[in-house]
Write an enzyme that holds these catalytic residues in place. Structure first.
Site, PDB file in Angstrom:
ATOM      1  N   LEU A 286      13.627 -60.151 -18.226  1.00 46.64           N
ATOM      2  CA  LEU A 286      13.169 -60.324 -17.151  1.00 46.64           C
ATOM      3  C   LEU A 286      13.404 -61.245 -16.960  1.00 46.64           C
ATOM      4  CD1 LEU A 286      12.410 -58.865 -14.552  1.00 46.64           C
ATOM      5  CD2 LEU A 286       9.681 -59.545 -15.244  1.00 46.64           C
ATOM      6  N   SER A 287      13.998 -61.300 -15.642  1.00 43.49           N
ATOM      7  CA  SER A 287      13.703 -63.125 -14.873  1.00 43.49           C
ATOM      8  C   SER A 287      14.281 -63.873 -15.883  1.00 43.49           C
ATOM      9  CB  SER A 287      12.616 -63.318 -14.629  1.00 43.49           C
ATOM     10  OG  SER A 287      12.299 -63.815 -13.512  1.00 43.49           O
ATOM     11  N   ALA A 288      13.661 -65.034 -16.374  1.00 41.25           N
ATOM     12  CA  ALA A 288      14.403 -66.210 -16.728  1.00 41.25           C
ATOM     13  C   ALA A 288      14.561 -65.164 -18.852  1.00 41.25           C
ATOM     14  CB  ALA A 288      13.121 -66.539 -17.451  1.00 41.25           C
TER      15      ALA A 288
ATOM     16  N   HIS B 289      10.377 -58.153  -6.961  1.00 41.49           N
ATOM     17  CA  HIS B 289      10.908 -59.128  -8.600  1.00 41.49           C
ATOM     18  C   HIS B 289       9.991 -59.170  -9.310  1.00 41.49           C
ATOM     19  CE1 HIS B 289      13.130 -62.124 -10.588  1.00 41.49           C
ATOM     20  NE2 HIS B 289      11.822 -62.799 -11.228  1.00 41.49           N
TER      21      HIS B 289
END
Length: 381
Positions: free
Chosen positions: A136-138, A272
């Site tokens: 997820l994300s980073a 997000h």
């Protein structure tokens, strides 16, 4: 975001169960990461392996509880490997997806994760043809890194609210990629993957997930990831199949043999985070919390299905209790950011690969965005 340690504490959930076991001595560990695993009590011979990479401010155990991956591992019989970032490397516990020393083959954090995989393969006699990675994300951006730097290792990957490989090679570029997005041709994106290793194929299959209302990582990044991997696979730019799954649009790209190689889910109206479907049925996994969003579709289950991990062979009877929710806190845009102290204060500080003309209305005040994020997180008055 200079008070990143406070952010980390704010996003911790001490009540969430920890099903993971730490493993040490897995290699030289140049990226200084922690290795944690989950091994179900019952496994088939030569099980599959899923590598999971959390987002900023998260821990491996917290993300496992929220995403439901260990419940899936129990149900379908595969091993989990979690890499966990340490605050000594990044105060927000982000994987350093924007630093060349951590995203190139056999260097830094990417190499640490590769060493973890090899250790797990040998320790548990893992089927090398069934190794996958998601984040997820980073962690999604680092998933892009792993797929590009070590494509021979993975049968597939899943990038959630992430970015294309090599979108950024510095902090200013990272902010540009996140808040504005970087547009390259499919060939340019594909070349970045091809240049990351000497591998000539076959390539991993890729699942891409993004919320249409994501203000932290601009949704256009999902389209750039699709461009990157359709080019690498030599697929057409447009999808071969479009459908609605659990109320959300899904598109798929199919190879000459009729196999789905790339899929994309756009979660309409979602901000997000990782999409969840919380409940007691077979298709519901995880527990809601910060950046873990109950929107009626389980990304973890759908990703495992796309990879072929939920096929019925050796499947056990359903016996999973309802998940317990994680306490909600405000969602801040620092979730995927590099170290906050390095954030550019205005658009002039953001590097642009080409000096393209922009109208005044298209300018983005990065400093304003960061300030709002800090206030939302309770880190600034």
């Amino acid at each position: 975001m200079a008070a990143s340690n406070a952010a980390s504490v704010a996003f911790e959930n001490p009540l969430a169960p920890n099903r993971l076991t730490e493993v040490t001595g897995f290699g030289s560990n140049p990226g200084n990461l922690r290795m944690l695993t989950y091994v179900p009590e019952t496994l088939p011979t030569s099980p599959g392996l899923v590598v999971v990479l959390h987002g900023c401010t998260q821990t491996a155990a917290g993300y496992d509880h929220g995403s439901g991956w260990s419940a899936l591992a129990d149900q379908y019989g595969f091993i989990l490997l979690y890499a966990e970032q340490q605050e000594a490397n990044n105060p927000n516990r982000c994987f350093n997806w924007f630093q060349l020393g951590d995203i190139e083959r056999d260097r830094g954090e990417a190499y640490s994760i590769r060493q973890m995989i090899e250790h797990a393969v040998q320790q548990h006699v893992v089927d090398r043809s069934r190794i996958f990675v998601t984040g997820l994300s980073a962690g999604g951006a680092m998933t892009s890194t792993m797929l590009a730097a070590y494509p021979e290792v993975f049968a597939g990957g899943a990038i959630i609210a992430g970015l294309p490989y090599h979108c950024a090679a510095s902090v200013p570029e990272a902010f540009e990629c996140m808040f504005q997005g970087r547009t390259r041709t499919a060939q340019e994106w594909g070349d970045l993957v091809r240049d990351a290793s000497s591998h000539k194929g076959p390539w991993p299959k890729v699942s891409v997930w993004h919320g249409s209302a994501d203000a932290t990582v601009k949704p256009m990044n999902a389209g750039e990831i699709i461009k990157q991997w359709t080019n690498v696979h030599g697929l057409r730019s447009g999808p071969n199949r479009s459908e609605i799954v659990d109320g959300y649009p899904r598109r798929a790209w199919i190879d000459a043999a009729g196999n789905e190689i790339i899929e994309e889910y756009v979660i309409t109206g979602m901000v997000h985070g990782t999409p969840l479907a919380v409940g007691n049925d077979e298709n519901s996994y995880g527990a809601p919390g910060p950046f873990l969003l109950d929107v009626g579709i389980s990304s973890s289950f759908r990703i495992a299905t796309f990879w072929g991990l939920t096929e019925p062979s050796e499947r056990r009877a359903w016996s999973r209790p309802a998940p317990q929710p994680v306490p909600q806190v405000s969602e801040a845009a620092l979730h995927v950011l590099p170290t906050a102290a390095e954030a550019p204060r205005n658009e002039a500080a953001v590097h642009k690969p080409q000096q393209r003309e922009q109208s005044a209305s298209s300018h983005l005040d990065i400093g304003s965005v960061i300030t709002k994020a800090l206030k939302a997180a309770g880190l600034m008055k």
